[in-house]
Write a protein that holds these residues in place. Structure first.
Motif: not given
Lengths: 521, 313
Positions: B37-63
Motif C-alpha cells: 500500500v505504501i509503494a502504491g499501485d504501480f510499484a514493482s515487486p522488487e520495490q515493495v520488497q525493499q520497503i518491506r525490509a525497511a519497515l522490518q516486516l520481513d522479520r520473523p513474527l516472534a521477533e
C-alpha cells in the motif's frame, strides 16, 4: 461627549476595523481531493495523491506544458554536447527552499540520485549515466555512457515518480525509507502541524517562491500561488462531498462519480471540467505466469472479448467522458498507433477459447469493490468472460487486500490470482519507456509478470533513439508485438471530472490536477 | 471504595495484555501488505520488497512481537507506517471529535428519552406513550445514514442552519464546535433515544408497582416528587447501564456517522488504518477501546452505588 456621539464613534470604529479585517482576510481554496494523503514521500510511492502533494511543495527541473512539450522549469539554460553525452543544466537565480535557503546543484544531484533509485525511467537513466555532478552551486553536469534519447523526458516526467527537487539533507534518506519533512521549493508550503491524515492537509503560499517569467501552461511556466491557503479536505462519502460543494463548503471536488454529474449540471453555481488533460487508461491485467492466462491463446481471446465502449458505458454514459482508443498508448500520445489492433468479436473470442485447450481453471478476479471504475470494470469483465466460456471466480475485497494478494505468484488454488483491473493516469501510459503495462521483463515487470525479450529490446531501443520519427516507428513495432503477447489489454480511456464552484477561476489544463494560478472571488 | 477501584483497575491489566496479544496476531493473519500500500499501485515487486525490509516486516513474527511488546511496555505505541507520525499523536488528534460527538449524543438522548420513557410508563396509552413507541420503532429500524441524509437535506442544504459536513475544534469556540456537531449528534441520538426510552419505560413500569411507591402516594406526597425521588431513582440502574454501554460504544467510533459528516474521529481512523494495514495504529486503537470499556464499566458501577444506597463495594 454625549452618549449618542460615543455610540456613533464606536459603531464607526467597529465598521472600520471589520472592513480592514475583511480586506486582510486570507483567501482559502478548499479542495476535496480524490483520495487521502497517507504519506508525503513522492519517491517511495507511486500513489497519485502523494504525486499531487509533490506538485504543491516541490519544483522540477523540467515540466510538461499543456501541449505536452518538455520545458525548462527550475533550469534557466541547458546545453547538450555534440556527441549527446554531456548535459549541462544551469539553475535559475534566487531559487529557494521553504526555509529561505538557496537551492543548489548539490540539492539537485542528491534528489535525482534518490529518484533514480526508485523510478522506472530514473533507473534507465541511471543505467546510462557515467557521472552526475555539481560543477558549481548553480550548474549540474550529467555525463552519459552512451547517447540516450529520453534525458529531458525523464527529468520532466509528469507522473509517478516525479523527479522533484528537495534539499540534499532530506534527499540523503535511503530511497526505501519514507521522508517525513515536506520541505521543497514549490509554490506552496505544507503546514505539517495542521496535517490530520484521513481528514485535512493545509498548504500556505510560499513567500520565497520565484516564478518563471513565462505564463503558466500545463505543469510548466509561472507557478503563481494566487490564494493564501489551500486546504485539502478529504470527505470520504461521495454524497457528502457533493453536498459540501453545493453548499459552498468546498470549492473544488475531484473525481465526481458519474451518477452525480446530472445533479451538478443543474446547479448554476457549479461547473464541471476534466480533472486533467490526459484522462486515464483502464487496464485489464492478467497473471501471465499461472493458468489460465499463462496460455497466450486465452490472452489473445481476451483481446476480442474487450469492447472498450461496453466497458466504459457501464461506468459513465456521457460519450465526452470516455474514449474507445485502439492502442496501448493514450490517444493523445505522440506515439499513438492503431497498428495491429483487433476489433471486439465475441464469436472469435469463444473460438479461441475453444481452440486453446482451456481446462476449466477458474479465473480468479481480485475485485476491489470500493474503487469506482475498477469496481464497475471488474463486474463487466466477469460477465463477459463467462460469455466466452471461461469459468470465473470473482473475489470481492478491499484495495488493501488486493495489493497484498496480487504479489502472490502461486496458482489460483493456493491463494493466487488471475486478473485485476487498474486505472493508471494517462501520463503514465504515453510512451513505451515509462509504460508500466507494457514492461515485459519477467520477474521485474509489474504484477502479472509478462515476459518477452523482444518487447524489452524494443523498449531499450526506443529509450536510446534520439530521433522522434524513429521512436514513433519503434513504438509501433512494440505495439505490434504486444498485440501478439498480450501483457495486458486496455479496457477504455476515461476522463474523470472535477466539480468547481463558479467563484473559482484559473484552473490550468494540465496533465495532473494542480492548484497554482487559481483565483477565488 | 478506593480499594475496589484499585482492584478493578489492576484486574484490567491482564485483560488489556490478552487483548494486545490477540490483536497483534490477528492483524498478522488478515491478508494485505502495508508495504504494498505504501509503494502504491504501480510499484514493482522488487520495490515493495525493499520497503518491506525497511519497515522490518520481513522479520520473523516472534521477533516483531517481542520488539512491539517491549516498546508498548515503555509506553511507546510506535509510529504510523505511512505518515511517520507517532501513533499517540494521531490518536490524540482524533479523540476530541469523538469525545464531543459521543457526549453530545448521549446528552441529547438522555434529555429526550428519560422524560419520554417516564411519562410513557406513568400514562400508558396516552399520546406520549404512543409517541414514545413511534420513536422507538423509527430509532431501531432507520439506519443512521438514512436519518443523517434526512437531516442534511432540510437543515443543511435547504435552510443552511448547519454545515453539511466537517468538525470545528473546541479551540475555535464551544458554540462553533457544538454547531458543527448538531446534525451528526441528532442523527446518532435517534437510536439511543429509542433504546433509553424503552428501558426507562420498562424500569419505571416495574417500580410503579412497588409497595414503597404506594406508600409514598398514601403519605400524600406530590405526584412529581413521587416520580422523581422514588420512582425514577429506583428505576435508574438499568438506564445508567444502557447509557454507559451506549457511551462506550460511541467512544469506540461511529464509522458511518463520522464518514457521512466527515468528522475526523476515532471510528474513521480505525477503518482507514485497517484498510491500509497500518498495524501500529490499529493495535493502539483497539487497546484504547478496550481501556474505554473497562473505565466506562467501572464508572457505571460507581454510579450504581451513588444512586442506590443498597449497593456497596
Amino acid at each position: 461627549m454625549s452618549w449618542t456621539r460615543k455610540l456613533t464613534l464606536a459603531v464607526c470604529s467597529a465598521a472600520f476595523f471589520a472592513a480592514v479585517n475583511a480586506a486582510q482576510a486570507e483567501t482559502v481554496l478548499r479542495v476535496r481531493p480524490f483520495g487521502d494523503l497517507k504519506q508525503i514521500d513522492p519517491v517511495i510511492t507511486s500513489d497519485y495523491m502523494v504525486r499531487n502533494h509533490g506538485y504543491m511543495v516541490y519544483d522540477t527541473l523540467f515540466a510538461l506544458d499543456q501541449d505536452l512539450n518538455v520545458k525548462p522549469q527550475m533550469v534557466e539554460t541547458f546545453t547538450v554536447s555534440d556527441d549527446k553525452l554531456t548535459y549541462r543544466f544551469v539553475l535559475r537565480d534566487k531559487l529557494a527552499f521553504h526555509d529561505g535557503k538557496a537551492v543548489t546543484s548539490a540539492d539537485v544531484v542528491a534528489s535525482l540520485n534518490r529518484w533514480m533509485e526508485r523510478d522506472g525511467l530514473g533507473q534507465q537513466l541511471k543505467a546510462v549515466t557515467a557521472q552526475l555532478d555539481a560543477a558549481d552551486s548553480k550548474t549540474v553536469v550529467l555525463r552519459l555512457k552512451q547517447p540516450w534519447g529520453l534525458v529531458l523526458d525523464a527529468l520532466g516526467k509528469p507522473s509517478s515518480n516525479v523527479p522533484f527537487i528537495m534539499p540534499a539533507s532530506i534527499a540523503a534518506t535511503p530511497a526505501n525509507t519514507a521522508i517525513t519533512d515536506p520541505m521543497g521549493s514549490g509554490p506552496f508550503i505544507m503546514k505539517r502541524d495542521e496535517w490530520v491524515p484521513g481528514s485535512k492537509v493545509v498548504y500556505i503560499k510560499n513567500p520565497n517562491y520565484v516564478p518563471r517569467a513565462d505564463a503558466a501552461s500545463g505543469l510548466a511556466g509561472a507557478k503563481l500561488a494566487k490564494v493564501d491557503r489551500v486546504e485539502w479536505r478529504y470527505i470520504p462519502d461521495a454524497q457528502a462531498a457533493i453536498n459540501a460543494l453545493r453548499a459552498g463548503e468546498i470549492d473544488i471536488l475531484e473525481e465526481v462519480p458519474p451518477d452525480f454529474l446530472p445533479a451538478l449540471k443543474n446547479d448554476a453555481n457549479i461547473r464541471t471540467r476534466p480533472q486533467d488533460s490526459l484522462g486515464m487508461q483502464m487496464v485489464f491485467r492478467m497473471n501471465t505466469i499461472q493458468p489460465p492466462f499463462d496460455n497466450p491463446k486465452i490472452r489473445q481471446a481476451i483481446r476480442y472479448m474487450i469492447d472498450q465502449e461496453a466497458f466504459a458505458r457501464a461506468f459513465v454514459n456521457d460519450p465526452a467522458l470516455y474514449k474507445d482508443c485502439p492502442s496501448f498508448f493514450m490517444c493523445s500520445s505522440p506515439y499513438f498507433t492503431d497498428a495491429g489492433w483487433v476489433k471486439p468479436d465475441i464469436r472469435k473470442a469463444k473460438q479461441l477459447i475453444a481452440e486453446s485447450g482451456y481446462d476449466g481453471t477458474p479465473v480468479v478476479i481480485l475485485h476491489a469493490t470500493e474503487s469506482g471504475p475498477t469496481n464497475t470494470f471488474s463486474l463487466v469483465a466477469a460477465q463477459l468472460m463467462r460469455e466466452i466460456g471461461l469459468k470465473v471466480e470473482p473475489q470481492a475485497m478491499d484495495w488493501g487486500t488486493l495489493v497484498g494478494r496480487r504479489a502472490s505468484k502461486e496458482p489460483v488454488g493456493k491463494g493466487g490470482w488471475s486478473l485485476f483491473m487498474s486505472g493508471p493516469t494517462g501520463a503514465d501510459m504515453m510512451d513505451p519507456a515509462g509504460h508500466l503495462g507494457l514492461r515485459s521483463n519477467c520477474d521485474r515487470a509489474w504484477f502479472g509478470w509478462p515476459c518477452d525479450e523482444e518487447i524489452e529490446k524494443l523498449r531499450t531501443a526506443f529509450s536510446n533513439e534520439p530521433d522522434h520519427a524513429k521512436k514513433v516507428e519503434i513504438a509501433k513495432r512494440i505495439q505490434l508485438r504486444a498485440v501478439e503477447t498480450v501483457p495486458y489489454w486496455p479496457a477504455a480511456q476515461l476522463h474523470l471530472v472535477r466539480g468547481v464552484r463558479t467563484s473559482v477561476d484559473g484552473i490550468l489544463n494540465a496533465a495532473i490536477p494542480v492548484y497554482w494560478n487559481i483565483t477565488k472571488k | 471504595m478506593l480499594g475496589y477501584v484499585a482492584v478493578r483497575l489492576l484486574s484490567a491489566i491482564p485483560v488489556l495484555g490478552i487483548v494486545a496479544v490477540f490483536v497483534f496476531f490477528l492483524l498478522t493473519m488478515i491478508p494485505g501488505d502495508p508495504a504494498q500500500v505504501i509503494a502504491g499501485d504501480f510499484a514493482s515487486p522488487e520495490q515493495v520488497q525493499q520497503i518491506r525490509a525497511a519497515l522490518q516486516l520481513d522479520r520473523p513474527l516472534a521477533e516483531r512481537f517481542v520488539a512491539w511488546a517491549l516498546r508498548l511496555a515503555s509506553g511507546d505505541f510506535g509510529k504510523s507506517l505511512f505518515s511517520g507520525i507517532p501513533v499517540a499523536q494521531l490518536v490524540g488528534q482524533r479523540i476530541e471529535p469523538t469525545l464531543m460527538l459521543a457526549t453530545m449524543t448521549v446528552c441529547i438522548a438522555v434529555a429526550i428519552a428519560v422524560p419520554l420513557g417516564l411519562v410513557a410508563a406513568y400514562k400508558p396509552g396516552g399520546w406520549v406513550a404512543r409517541a414514545s413507541m413511534t420513536v422507538a420503532v423509527l430509532g431501531f429500524s432507520l439506519p443512521v445514514f438514512i436519518v443523517a441524509y434526512l437531516l442534511v437535506y432540510p437543515f443543511a442544504l435547504g435552510l443552511r442552519w448547519f454545515p453539511v459536513q466537517g468538525y470545528v475544534p473546541l479551540s475555535q469556540g464551544l458554540w462553533a464546535c457544538l454547531h458543527s456537531l448538531t446534525l451528526p449528534a441528532l442523527a446518532l441520538s435517534l437510536l439511543y433515544i429509542a433504546l433509553i426510552a424503552r428501558v426507562t419505560r420498562a424500569a419505571v413500569l416495574e417500580v410503579l408497582r412497588e409497595d414503597y411507591v404506594r406508600t409514598a402516594h398514601a403519605k400524600g406526597l406530590a405526584e412529581r416528587r413521587v416520580l422523581v425521588r422514588h420512582v425514577l431513582r429506583n428505576a435508574a440502574v438499568p438506564v445508567v447501564t444502557v447509557v454507559g454501554i451506549g457511551f462506550a460504544a460511541l467512544l469506540g467510533g461511529v464509522v458511518v456517522t463520522e464518514t457521512i459528516f466527515s468528522i475526523p474521529g476515532l471510528g474513521r481512523l480505525t477503518a482507514d488504518s485497517i484498510l491500509r494495514r497500518d498495524y501500529p495504529v490499529v493495535q493502539a486503537l483497539i487497546l484504547l477501546f478496550s481501556t474505554v470499556y473497562v473505565v466506562v464499566n467501572l464508572g457505571v458501577d460507581l454510579i450504581y452505588a451513588a444512586i442506590d444506597p443498597r449497593i456497596r463495594y
